[in-house]
Design an enzyme around this catalytic site. Structure first.
Site, PDB file in Angstrom:
ATOM      1  N   LYS A 136       0.805  -1.211   0.000  1.00 49.92           N
ATOM      2  CA  LYS A 136       0.000   0.000   0.000  1.00 49.92           C
ATOM      3  C   LYS A 136       0.850   1.278   0.000  1.00 49.92           C
ATOM      4  O   LYS A 136       0.487   2.262  -0.654  1.00 49.92           O
ATOM      5  CB  LYS A 136      -1.008   0.011   1.138  1.00 49.92           C
ATOM      6  CG  LYS A 136      -0.497  -0.263   2.530  1.00 49.92           C
ATOM      7  CD  LYS A 136      -1.658  -0.411   3.515  1.00 49.92           C
ATOM      8  CE  LYS A 136      -1.151  -0.695   4.921  1.00 49.92           C
ATOM      9  NZ  LYS A 136      -0.563  -2.053   5.035  1.00 49.92           N
ATOM     10  N   ASN A 159      -1.688   6.610   6.919  1.00 45.43           N
ATOM     11  CA  ASN A 159      -0.580   5.873   7.511  1.00 45.43           C
ATOM     12  C   ASN A 159       0.766   6.313   6.942  1.00 45.43           C
ATOM     13  O   ASN A 159       1.786   5.700   7.208  1.00 45.43           O
ATOM     14  CB  ASN A 159      -0.779   4.368   7.248  1.00 45.43           C
ATOM     15  CG  ASN A 159      -0.099   3.495   8.281  1.00 45.43           C
ATOM     16  OD1 ASN A 159      -0.034   3.831   9.453  1.00 45.43           O
ATOM     17  ND2 ASN A 159       0.429   2.369   7.828  1.00 45.43           N
ATOM     18  N   HIS A 216      -0.958  -8.726  12.053  1.00 45.45           N
ATOM     19  CA  HIS A 216      -1.610  -8.117  13.218  1.00 45.45           C
ATOM     20  C   HIS A 216      -2.641  -9.038  13.873  1.00 45.45           C
ATOM     21  O   HIS A 216      -3.603  -8.559  14.481  1.00 45.45           O
ATOM     22  CB  HIS A 216      -2.283  -6.793  12.825  1.00 45.45           C
ATOM     23  CG  HIS A 216      -1.361  -5.795  12.202  1.00 45.45           C
ATOM     24  ND1 HIS A 216      -0.231  -5.327  12.843  1.00 45.45           N
ATOM     25  CD2 HIS A 216      -1.386  -5.189  10.985  1.00 45.45           C
ATOM     26  CE1 HIS A 216       0.391  -4.464  12.045  1.00 45.45           C
ATOM     27  NE2 HIS A 216      -0.276  -4.378  10.924  1.00 45.45           N
TER      28      HIS A 216
END
Length: 484
Positions: A136, A159, A216
């Site tokens: 990304k 982010n 995660h």
């Protein structure tokens, strides 16, 4: 009643005083709102900033550091939480009142931005948004690069880049240097799963989940939860840009307009890869756009990154021809399949940003396609991996390692887990430092081989961050190979 008017009558708590939290602080302060700040860390600030400077800059705000303050949490009407903080932990969740609104900085930005769309004096900023386990940052940075080349007043956020609330803060205090009334016309958002947890109000032109792989899970518990969080981005955009190679990127809304990309031959109005005269090309429908060999980012994973960026640009109304004319000027991001300059005729690749399994598999598979045979000798791929796996299952690595990797060198907290898995399919060595890993790789590698640092793990067990890990790898390689 406007959002800010409503905020004036609320108890506002900022949880986290890092980069995101401080952007919330600046925004609230610029609008003369009362708020408190709480962080469990004794020194959460970046650089030389400290408590004394905070008190000077924000004299009306209370600051509590060193632990989560239950009374502040319990009394809050609105909590602005940083993405790195898990609101589900007992020290926080147990004290949040049922009437409290918990949101992140991107959610607050989107609510304000939506309000501007109904304001005769203002105009909302167009948004395109990207999430995914891997790639990304490369995609949004490529989009930002193309926007600049095409004269589009765009800005990175989420982010990566500037915290989004700073856009409106800078407008308020008059420090925004952007053209067009001090605001960008387009915001290019990179969104993590942590940011998506608190995001519901975005109204984007187009959104995409690039890919989904184990990451995660220490916070999200399982892949089903993780995938659901990622896919929540689609309900906050008009067009869904999906990856035909990964069904986990499909939009749950079957009636939503879709533009897809993938590694196969594209159908009409799809992006994909074609082979013409032995050369692979980026393509849109039957139209060949550019040969991959003419572009600087190697590997199929980067071909998909190119296609994603083209799909987003196309959705925003950018000229395909203009985008193709400028693609080759983007040389990629540091620590993402980055070649280390050496003089030993061995290809050293720094992919320290590969902090999860999917990123490492993509790097292995992508680079394996560049391996060739010199006479009877085939070039080999040597992998350095390991670190903090964050609870991930490393089993998916085995197939790619068995197929393409000649030797695996493991290190870090979960290096042993990787070594045990791949020991039966590849020659493996365990080390205690990155320098030792580079030394073993150098001793094993022949001219033409590729040595790939792609850890499949987070870095915090041994390093400050993935950048620090990558820089230490570059230093070790440079010193060992005698490169300047």
């Amino acid at each position: 009643m406007t959002l800010l008017t409503d905020f004036k009558h609320k108890q506002i708590l900022v949880l986290g005083a890092g980069i995101t939290g401080m952007s919330c602080v600046r925004y609230l302060s610029a609008h003369d709102l009362c708020f408190a700040v709480n962080d469990s860390r004794a020194n959460p600030f970046t650089g030389d900033y400290n408590e004394q400077q905070f008190s000077k800059d924000f004299p009306t705000a209370s600051l509590t550091l060193g632990q989560w303050q239950s009374e502040l949490i319990a009394n809050a009407d609105i909590i602005l939480i940083s993405p790195g903080i898990d609101s589900a932990i007992d020290e926080i969740a147990s004290y949040i009142s049922v009437d409290c609104c918990v949101m992140g900085d991107v959610e607050l930005f989107c609510q304000i931005n939506n309000e501007r769309g109904f304001d005769e004096q203002g105009k909302s900023i167009d948004i395109i948004a990207v999430t995914g386990s891997n790639g990304k940052s490369t995609v949004v940075s490529l989009l930002d690069y193309l926007a600049k080349c095409l004269g589009v007043n765009a800005q990175l956020g989420g982010n990566i880049g500037q915290p989004v609330l700073d856009i409106f803060t800078d407008e308020k205090v008059g420090t925004n240097t952007c053209a067009s009334n001090g605001l960008p016309e387009l915001l290019i958002l990179e969104l993590s799963s942590f940011q998506l947890e608190t995001l519901t109000s975005m109204q984007a032109i187009a959104t995409s989940v690039l890919n989904v792989s184990d990451d995660h899970l220490d916070r999200h518990q399982n892949m089903e939860n993780y995938q659901k969080i990622k896919q929540s981005i689609y309900q906050q955009g008009k067009l869904a840009i999906t990856n035909r190679d990964d069904i986990a990127t499909n939009t749950p809304n079957k009636s939503q307009p879709i533009l897809s990309f993938g590694s196969g031959v594209p159908s009409e109005n799809q992006f994909g890869i074609t082979v013409h005269d032995g050369n692979a090309n980026l393509a849109f429908g039957e139209q060949n756009l550019v040969a991959l060999e003419k572009l600087p980012l190697a590997g199929m994973h980067n071909a998909l990154n190119y296609l994603t960026a083209l799909a987003f640009g196309h959705s925003a109304g950018w000229s395909l021809t203009a985008m193709i004319d400028n693609l080759a000027g983007f040389t990629g991001l540091a620590h993402r399949c980055q070649r280390v300059e050496t003089i030993d005729d061995i290809t050293w690749i720094n992919d320290s940003k590969a902090t999860n399994i999917g990123a490492t598999i993509a790097a292995i598979n992508g680079l394996a396609q560049t391996l060739t045979s010199q006479g009877k000798t085939k070039q080999r791929l040597i992998l350095i991996a390991g670190g903090d796996g964050k609870g991930a299952d490393f089993t998916p690595l085995v197939k790619s390692i068995e197929q393409y990797v000649s030797q695996v060198i493991t290190l870090g907290k979960d290096g042993d887990k990787i070594a045990r898995l791949v020991g039966s399919v590849s020659n493996s060595s365990k080390v205690t430092s990155l320098i030792e890993a580079v030394q073993i790789a150098k001793a094993s590698a022949n001219i033409g081989d590729i040595v790939l640092l792609s850890p499949a793990c987070a870095s915090l067990d041994m390093f400050k961050n993935f950048s620090d890990r990558g820089e230490q790898f570059i230093t070790a390689v440079t010193q060992l190979t005698g490169a300047s």
